[in-house]
Design an enzyme around this catalytic site. Structure first.
Site, mmCIF file in Angstrom:
data_model
loop_
_atom_site.group_PDB
_atom_site.id
_atom_site.type_symbol
_atom_site.label_atom_id
_atom_site.label_comp_id
_atom_site.label_asym_id
_atom_site.label_seq_id
_atom_site.Cartn_x
_atom_site.Cartn_y
_atom_site.Cartn_z
ATOM 1 N N SER A 169 0.823 -1.209 0.000
ATOM 2 C CA SER A 169 0.000 0.000 0.000
ATOM 3 C C SER A 169 0.861 1.265 0.000
ATOM 4 C CB SER A 169 -0.965 0.007 1.189
ATOM 5 O OG SER A 169 -0.275 0.011 2.415
ATOM 6 N N ASN A 170 1.973 1.240 0.722
ATOM 7 C CA ASN A 170 2.878 2.390 0.656
ATOM 8 C C ASN A 170 3.553 2.479 -0.708
ATOM 9 O OD1 ASN A 170 2.986 4.039 3.122
ATOM 10 N ND2 ASN A 170 3.469 2.096 4.126
ATOM 11 N N MET A 202 9.971 -6.970 5.177
ATOM 12 C CA MET A 202 10.052 -7.583 6.499
ATOM 13 C C MET A 202 11.323 -8.409 6.664
ATOM 14 S SD MET A 202 7.412 -6.206 7.662
ATOM 15 C CE MET A 202 7.333 -6.982 9.276
ATOM 16 N N ILE A 238 15.366 -8.033 8.493
ATOM 17 C CA ILE A 238 16.425 -7.289 9.174
ATOM 18 C C ILE A 238 17.653 -7.337 8.278
ATOM 19 C CG2 ILE A 238 17.925 -7.222 11.192
ATOM 20 C CD1 ILE A 238 15.644 -8.449 12.796
ATOM 21 N N ASN A 256 13.155 4.074 5.401
ATOM 22 C CA ASN A 256 12.188 3.106 5.898
ATOM 23 C C ASN A 256 11.039 3.854 6.556
ATOM 24 O OD1 ASN A 256 11.191 0.462 6.603
ATOM 25 N ND2 ASN A 256 11.872 0.836 8.701
ATOM 26 N N HIS A 295 8.075 3.337 9.635
ATOM 27 C CA HIS A 295 7.801 2.504 10.806
ATOM 28 C C HIS A 295 6.563 3.020 11.517
ATOM 29 C CE1 HIS A 295 8.697 -0.260 14.059
ATOM 30 N NE2 HIS A 295 8.462 0.717 14.911
ATOM 31 N N SER A 314 6.650 7.077 11.544
ATOM 32 C CA SER A 314 7.926 7.755 11.335
ATOM 33 C C SER A 314 8.570 7.284 10.039
ATOM 34 C CB SER A 314 8.901 7.465 12.485
ATOM 35 O OG SER A 314 8.351 7.771 13.746
ATOM 36 N N GLU A 321 21.378 0.204 13.219
ATOM 37 C CA GLU A 321 20.552 0.041 14.409
ATOM 38 C C GLU A 321 19.092 -0.144 13.990
ATOM 39 O OE1 GLU A 321 19.494 2.405 18.574
ATOM 40 O OE2 GLU A 321 20.721 3.368 17.035
ATOM 41 N N ASP A 336 15.478 0.190 13.375
ATOM 42 C CA ASP A 336 14.538 1.293 13.569
ATOM 43 C C ASP A 336 15.189 2.452 14.321
ATOM 44 O OD1 ASP A 336 12.532 -0.195 12.308
ATOM 45 O OD2 ASP A 336 11.872 -1.085 14.200
ATOM 46 N N GLU A 395 0.734 7.189 6.803
ATOM 47 C CA GLU A 395 1.863 6.595 6.095
ATOM 48 C C GLU A 395 1.823 6.965 4.620
ATOM 49 O OE1 GLU A 395 2.116 2.394 6.572
ATOM 50 O OE2 GLU A 395 1.958 2.463 8.754
#
Length: 220
Positions: free
Chosen positions: A22-23, A99, A101, A116, A118, A145, A152, A154, A183
């Site tokens: 959606s973003n 999704m 890391i 990114n 969040h 955000s 690090e 987020d 968003e």
């Protein structure tokens, strides 16, 4: 990589997804606007059969699928992912519900040119289940955000935040829906800032129009 938006060229954006997208759709829609300084050069997913790939196809945007389950380590997958991304010569890498890391080597490769989004008012509620955690804590406000990506989780410098009040009758779904509206509003805006050379990361801080942003970025 050339400076984004320099010499009359539009900023080339590659978007990474893992799901509905959606973003991604908001970023695609904004790219077609008359004042846009960017184009979506490619969409890459770590999962097949997700709707975000259909969004890319509908917009005529090239897409790739790289399944992380076929790799023995995070680092091996990330190196292969770099191999899929770089042929599109991106000026900016945008994570839109990706999704995974990311390994240190991947983050360093795209340092200062990866964003990114969040669903929390960082630094609060890093990680997952943000809507549930806000409700469990009884917070009066929640939000979203957009930040630069660093090693690090987020924890990169925040560029933009939007605040969403928490209503007494909210549940996870109602709160998530209102956060999603924000968003879709602010992510294309931040991409546009980067594409028009207004936004940069310098010494692990976000700068907009040559002014260092506060820790919460631009907030409304």
């Amino acid at each position: 990589m050339s400076e984004a938006g320099s010499k009359g060229q539009r900023c080339r954006v590659v978007v990474l997804i893992s799901g509905n997208g959606s973003n991604l759709q908001g970023i695609i829609d904004a790219a077609s606007g008359p004042d846009s300084h960017y184009e979506v050069a490619a969409v890459i997913s770590n999962k097949a059969d997700v709707f975000g790939l259909e969004r890319a196809a509908n917009a005529g945007i090239p897409s790739r699928v790289l399944d992380h389950r076929g790799f023995d380590s995070r680092e091996a997958f990330d190196q292969a992912l770099i191999g899929e991304i770089d042929p599109f010569h991106p000026d900016l890498l945008v994570l839109a519900g990706f999704m995974r890391i990311l390994s240190a080597g991947f983050v360093q490769h795209y340092a200062g040119r990866m964003l990114n989004i969040h669903p929390s008012l960082l630094p609060a509620y890093r990680g997952t289940r943000t809507h549930e955690r806000v409700l469990e804590a009884g917070d009066a406000e929640h939000g979203v955000s957009v930040h630069f990506v660093t090693e690090e989780l987020d924890g990169g410098p925040v560029v933009r935040q939007a605040v969403v009040p928490v209503n007494p009758d909210d549940n996870r779904d109602s709160l998530a829906a209102r956060v999603a509206v924000q968003e879709h509003r602010i992510y294309p805006e931040v991409v546009q800032w980067f594409a028009s050379n207004r936004l940069r990361m310098h010494h692990n801080r976000a700068w907009l129009d040559e002014q260092e942003l506060p820790p919460h970025g631009v907030r409304d």
